[in-house]
Scaffold this motif. Structure first.
Motif, PDB file in Angstrom:
ATOM      1  N   THR A  76       0.849  -1.210   0.000  1.00 52.00           N
ATOM      2  CA  THR A  76       0.000   0.000   0.000  1.00 52.00           C
ATOM      3  C   THR A  76       0.878   1.250   0.000  1.00 52.00           C
ATOM      4  N   ARG A  77       2.044   1.155   0.659  1.00 47.57           N
ATOM      5  CA  ARG A  77       2.952   2.317   0.660  1.00 47.57           C
ATOM      6  C   ARG A  77       3.548   2.543  -0.727  1.00 47.57           C
ATOM      7  N   MET A  78       3.952   1.465  -1.401  1.00 42.15           N
ATOM      8  CA  MET A  78       4.512   1.605  -2.768  1.00 42.15           C
ATOM      9  C   MET A  78       3.471   2.193  -3.706  1.00 42.15           C
ATOM     10  N   GLY A 185       5.180  -3.561  18.871  1.00 45.98           N
ATOM     11  CA  GLY A 185       4.220  -3.653  17.766  1.00 45.98           C
ATOM     12  C   GLY A 185       3.769  -5.082  17.531  1.00 45.98           C
ATOM     13  N   GLY A 186       2.449  -5.286  17.520  1.00 40.35           N
ATOM     14  CA  GLY A 186       1.898  -6.644  17.440  1.00 40.35           C
ATOM     15  C   GLY A 186       1.296  -6.995  16.098  1.00 40.35           C
ATOM     16  N   GLY A 187       1.822  -6.459  14.999  1.00 39.17           N
ATOM     17  CA  GLY A 187       1.349  -6.816  13.660  1.00 39.17           C
ATOM     18  C   GLY A 187       2.020  -8.104  13.187  1.00 39.17           C
ATOM     19  N   ALA A 188       2.024  -8.314  11.866  1.00 42.74           N
ATOM     20  CA  ALA A 188       2.528  -9.571  11.310  1.00 42.74           C
ATOM     21  C   ALA A 188       4.002  -9.806  11.654  1.00 42.74           C
ATOM     22  N   VAL A 189       4.845  -8.752  11.539  1.00 45.03           N
ATOM     23  CA  VAL A 189       6.272  -8.950  11.816  1.00 45.03           C
ATOM     24  C   VAL A 189       6.486  -9.195  13.317  1.00 45.03           C
ATOM     25  N   GLY A 190       5.755  -8.438  14.155  1.00 41.33           N
ATOM     26  CA  GLY A 190       5.880  -8.622  15.607  1.00 41.33           C
ATOM     27  C   GLY A 190       5.471 -10.023  16.026  1.00 41.33           C
ATOM     28  N   GLN A 211      -6.428  -5.303  20.683  1.00 47.65           N
ATOM     29  CA  GLN A 211      -6.944  -6.352  19.797  1.00 47.65           C
ATOM     30  C   GLN A 211      -5.913  -7.459  19.561  1.00 47.65           C
ATOM     31  N   SER A 212      -4.624  -7.132  19.720  1.00 48.69           N
ATOM     32  CA  SER A 212      -3.578  -8.116  19.402  1.00 48.69           C
ATOM     33  C   SER A 212      -3.128  -8.916  20.626  1.00 48.69           C
ATOM     34  N   LEU A 213      -3.603  -8.535  21.839  1.00 55.45           N
ATOM     35  CA  LEU A 213      -3.098  -9.152  23.074  1.00 55.45           C
ATOM     36  C   LEU A 213      -3.214 -10.677  23.065  1.00 55.45           C
ATOM     37  N   ASP A 226      -0.507  -3.734  26.711  1.00 53.17           N
ATOM     38  CA  ASP A 226      -1.421  -2.993  25.836  1.00 53.17           C
ATOM     39  C   ASP A 226      -1.084  -1.500  25.957  1.00 53.17           C
ATOM     40  N   TYR A 227      -0.424  -0.972  24.930  1.00 49.63           N
ATOM     41  CA  TYR A 227       0.043   0.424  25.043  1.00 49.63           C
ATOM     42  C   TYR A 227      -1.104   1.423  24.958  1.00 49.63           C
ATOM     43  N   THR A 228      -2.302   0.948  24.592  1.00 53.47           N
ATOM     44  CA  THR A 228      -3.444   1.870  24.574  1.00 53.47           C
ATOM     45  C   THR A 228      -4.054   2.001  25.974  1.00 53.47           C
ATOM     46  N   LEU A 269      12.323  -1.207  11.989  1.00 53.30           N
ATOM     47  CA  LEU A 269      11.896  -1.510  10.609  1.00 53.30           C
ATOM     48  C   LEU A 269      11.664  -0.236   9.814  1.00 53.30           C
ATOM     49  N   GLN A 270      11.805   0.916  10.489  1.00 58.36           N
ATOM     50  CA  GLN A 270      11.497   2.182   9.810  1.00 58.36           C
ATOM     51  C   GLN A 270      12.781   2.942   9.460  1.00 58.36           C
ATOM     52  N   GLY A 271      13.728   2.243   8.841  1.00 64.17           N
ATOM     53  CA  GLY A 271      14.945   2.899   8.359  1.00 64.17           C
ATOM     54  C   GLY A 271      14.599   4.007   7.370  1.00 64.17           C
ATOM     55  N   TRP A 310      19.109  -0.371  11.149  1.00 62.26           N
ATOM     56  CA  TRP A 310      17.887  -0.303  10.327  1.00 62.26           C
ATOM     57  C   TRP A 310      17.769  -1.676   9.677  1.00 62.26           C
ATOM     58  N   THR A 311      16.656  -2.357   9.925  1.00 62.85           N
ATOM     59  CA  THR A 311      16.486  -3.708   9.387  1.00 62.85           C
ATOM     60  C   THR A 311      15.597  -3.681   8.145  1.00 62.85           C
ATOM     61  N   TYR A 312      16.043  -4.371   7.110  1.00 61.25           N
ATOM     62  CA  TYR A 312      15.243  -4.510   5.883  1.00 61.25           C
ATOM     63  C   TYR A 312      15.078  -5.989   5.566  1.00 61.25           C
ATOM     64  N   MET A 313      13.911  -6.337   5.030  1.00 61.66           N
ATOM     65  CA  MET A 313      13.691  -7.725   4.613  1.00 61.66           C
ATOM     66  C   MET A 313      14.692  -8.071   3.518  1.00 61.66           C
ATOM     67  N   ARG A 314      15.131  -9.297   3.522  1.00 58.84           N
ATOM     68  CA  ARG A 314      16.084  -9.750   2.510  1.00 58.84           C
ATOM     69  C   ARG A 314      15.810 -11.226   2.209  1.00 58.84           C
TER      70      ARG A 314
HETATM   71  N1  LIG Z   1      12.064  -2.574   6.695  1.00 48.39           N
HETATM   72  C1  LIG Z   1      11.458  -3.613   6.124  1.00 48.39           C
HETATM   73  O1  LIG Z   1      12.030  -4.326   5.277  1.00 48.39           O
HETATM   74  C2  LIG Z   1      10.060  -3.937   6.554  1.00 48.39           C
HETATM   75  C3  LIG Z   1       9.545  -5.203   6.315  1.00 48.39           C
HETATM   76  C4  LIG Z   1       8.262  -5.498   6.764  1.00 48.39           C
HETATM   77  C5  LIG Z   1       7.510  -4.495   7.399  1.00 48.39           C
HETATM   78  N2  LIG Z   1       8.036  -3.263   7.570  1.00 48.39           N
HETATM   79  C6  LIG Z   1       7.251  -2.197   8.240  1.00 48.39           C
HETATM   80  O2  LIG Z   1       7.018  -2.626   9.583  1.00 48.39           O
HETATM   81  C7  LIG Z   1       5.732  -2.233  10.015  1.00 48.39           C
HETATM   82  C8  LIG Z   1       4.958  -3.447  10.508  1.00 48.39           C
HETATM   83  O3  LIG Z   1       4.785  -4.353   9.446  1.00 48.39           O
HETATM   84  P1  LIG Z   1       3.732  -5.549   9.582  1.00 48.39           P
HETATM   85  O4  LIG Z   1       3.816  -6.381   8.371  1.00 48.39           O
HETATM   86  O5  LIG Z   1       3.878  -6.165  10.922  1.00 48.39           O
HETATM   87  O6  LIG Z   1       2.369  -4.713   9.533  1.00 48.39           O
HETATM   88  P2  LIG Z   1       0.909  -5.071  10.031  1.00 48.39           P
HETATM   89  O7  LIG Z   1       0.733  -6.514  10.221  1.00 48.39           O
HETATM   90  O8  LIG Z   1      -0.019  -4.372   9.133  1.00 48.39           O
HETATM   91  O9  LIG Z   1       0.868  -4.399  11.464  1.00 48.39           O
HETATM   92  C9  LIG Z   1       0.866  -3.028  11.604  1.00 48.39           C
HETATM   93  C10 LIG Z   1       0.206  -2.651  12.911  1.00 48.39           C
HETATM   94  O10 LIG Z   1      -1.186  -2.833  12.828  1.00 48.39           O
HETATM   95  C11 LIG Z   1      -1.675  -3.318  14.071  1.00 48.39           C
HETATM   96  N3  LIG Z   1      -2.366  -4.590  13.917  1.00 48.39           N
HETATM   97  C12 LIG Z   1      -2.042  -5.624  13.142  1.00 48.39           C
HETATM   98  N4  LIG Z   1      -2.901  -6.651  13.313  1.00 48.39           N
HETATM   99  C13 LIG Z   1      -3.787  -6.236  14.181  1.00 48.39           C
HETATM  100  C14 LIG Z   1      -4.933  -6.821  14.749  1.00 48.39           C
HETATM  101  N5  LIG Z   1      -5.319  -8.056  14.445  1.00 48.39           N
HETATM  102  N6  LIG Z   1      -5.606  -6.119  15.636  1.00 48.39           N
HETATM  103  C15 LIG Z   1      -5.216  -4.872  15.940  1.00 48.39           C
HETATM  104  N7  LIG Z   1      -4.169  -4.258  15.425  1.00 48.39           N
HETATM  105  C16 LIG Z   1      -3.447  -4.935  14.569  1.00 48.39           C
HETATM  106  C17 LIG Z   1      -0.538  -3.590  14.936  1.00 48.39           C
HETATM  107  O11 LIG Z   1      -0.553  -2.632  15.894  1.00 48.39           O
HETATM  108  P3  LIG Z   1      -0.638  -2.996  17.430  1.00 48.39           P
HETATM  109  O12 LIG Z   1       0.769  -3.010  17.849  1.00 48.39           O
HETATM  110  O13 LIG Z   1      -1.461  -1.888  17.899  1.00 48.39           O
HETATM  111  O14 LIG Z   1      -1.313  -4.310  17.620  1.00 48.39           O
HETATM  112  C18 LIG Z   1       0.672  -3.444  14.041  1.00 48.39           C
HETATM  113  O15 LIG Z   1       1.729  -2.794  14.665  1.00 48.39           O
HETATM  114  C19 LIG Z   1       5.078  -1.528   8.819  1.00 48.39           C
HETATM  115  O16 LIG Z   1       5.266  -0.131   8.983  1.00 48.39           O
HETATM  116  C20 LIG Z   1       5.886  -2.018   7.627  1.00 48.39           C
HETATM  117  O17 LIG Z   1       5.896  -1.078   6.573  1.00 48.39           O
HETATM  118  C21 LIG Z   1       9.291  -2.945   7.170  1.00 48.39           C
END
Ligand SMILES: NC(=O)c1ccc[n+]([C@@H]2O[C@H](COP(=O)([O-])OP(=O)(O)OC[C@H]3O[C@@H](n4cnc5c(N)ncnc54)[C@H](OP(=O)(O)O)[C@@H]3O)[C@@H](O)[C@H]2O)c1
Length: 366
Positions: A76-78, A185-190, A211-213, A226-228, A269-271, A310-314
């Protein structure tokens, strides 16, 4: 006979033969449907085009018939113009990094994969021909076989996020059994980082939204904040060997670094390489970003005794192989919140942009 004296058709035959002997393979498909970014903008600029060219395969290339491709924040960013300094001259682009599908053809030097196998994998962040297409081209090292117990949709959610986490905690910080990891951060990478670290015998603390707890605790985190709801700087306990910051804001950087033991690794991840290049052009932006990084590395080494990255996917075939094993063993999972047919890619991107769906979204390719 000199080349210039050959007839046009004889020259074509000769070129084709040279091409083939170098390991290049003419693709069995010459055109396919793909999601194209003709210019940067909102989801409405995405075009599903029926006849996008499929180039010949280079020796290490694999042609994959896509079954599922997941949406990463990078997509989405690209689409919105992130990385425009690099990508603008190369428009139109095909979006997408992650893929799961079947091998349709292989280049002349591919050893580990064969036609018909089910595979999954991810392209590197700067690839121009992405995976949102009926047929995508990845190199052999960017793919591995898909465990039969996992669906294409499930597999497509894994590689880009898990390889990013792998790069940070395994290749950079080299975390070992008994060590402590803090994930911000609790998204996919976390979530992937938590599972990879737990599988290595590490203790994980993580901050995330409410929501991610449940997900991160089920993934094996020992402490989830939960940082909120509370001040994570107060709630997090102890010192850590490594911090993976997926948020990368000044506050997470400050807190993350303060929680590190001496000799620990802070990885964000935000280099700033791409954003600097977008603002100042490649020629000025990249040296500027390198200077910022070096300055921070030196300052934090002096002030805190830590390593700053600064970490980048490889692409990492060894990492992908280990990720596959964990996936097969049920120790690595990134839940998919919703799937869309690839024809509804605009709706899928809009849902991500508007944060209507927070977890993983996957596009299914029929
Ligand atoms: N440098 C690189 O090569 C590289 C590679 C991959 C990603 N990234 C960057 O790293 C960041 C995280 O990537 P990502 O793939 O982990 O993104 P993502 O899965 O979209 O997660 C982003 C954020 O959305 C929230 N989230 C995700 N799932 C959720 C859920 N089920 N319920 C509630 N909130 C949820 C999380 O916040 P909460 O912490 O609030 O739960 C999470 O921090 C992005 O900014 C991405 O651009 C960089």
């Amino acid at each position: 006979m000199p080349l210039w004296r050959l007839s046009g058709s004889a020259r074509s035959v000769l070129y084709a033969e040279m091409h083939r002997s170098l390991g290049y393979v003419r693709c069995i498909v010459t055109n396919c449907r793909a999601v194209v970014v003709p210019r940067f903008g909102g989801p409405e600029i995405l075009e599903v085009r029926p006849n996008v060219e499929v180039p010949d395969l280079k020796p290490k290339d694999v042609l994959v018939r896509a079954r599922a491709v997941s949406i990463n924040p990078l997509d989405t960013r690209m689409r919105s113009g992130y990385g425009r300094s690099l990508f603008e001259p190369l428009l139109p682009l095909i979006l997408g990094r992650d893929i799961s599908g079947e091998v349709a053809a292989v280049g002349g030097s591919v050893q580990s994969l064969r036609v018909g196998q089910e595979v999954f994998g991810a392209l590197h962040p700067t690839a121009v021909r992405g995976t949102y297409a009926d047929y995508a081209i990845l190199s052999e090292e960017e793919l591995t076989t898909k465990p039969p117990s996992v669906t294409h949709v499930e597999a497509s959610a894994i590689p880009f996020a898990a390889l990013t986490a792998w790069r940070a905690i395994k290749s950079t910080a080299r975390i070992a059994s008994g060590q402590r990891l803090l994930v911000l951060g609790g998204g996919a990478v976390g979530l992937a980082a938590t599972q990879l670290a737990v599988a290595s015998g590490c203790h994980v603390s993580i901050t995330c939204g409410s929501q991610s707890l449940e997900r991160v605790l089920a993934a094996g985190a020992e402490q989830a904040v939960d940082y909120t709801a509370e001040d994570f700087e107060v709630a997090i306990k102890g010192q850590f060997d490594a911090v993976l910051d997926t948020i990368g804001k000044p506050v997470t950087e400050r807190v993350g670094i303060n929680f590190l033991k001496r000799g620990g690794h802070y990885m964000t991840l935000q280099g700033e390489a791409a954003s600097m290049a977008d603002s100042y052009g490649l020629v000025l932006g990249i040296p500027l970003a390198t200077t910022i990084l070096l300055k921070k590395q030196i300052l934090y080494r002096i002030s805190h005794g830590i390593e700053y990255w600064w970490t980048y996917m490889r692409a990492d075939s060894e990492g992908l192989h280990e990720i596959r094993k964990l996936l097969e063993a049920g120790k690595l999972k990134i839940p998919v919140d919703k799937t869309f047919p690839i024809t509804e890619v605009r709706e899928a991107h809009e849902a991500k942009d508007k944060k209507l769906i927070l977890g993983k979204v996957v596009l299914e390719v029929d």
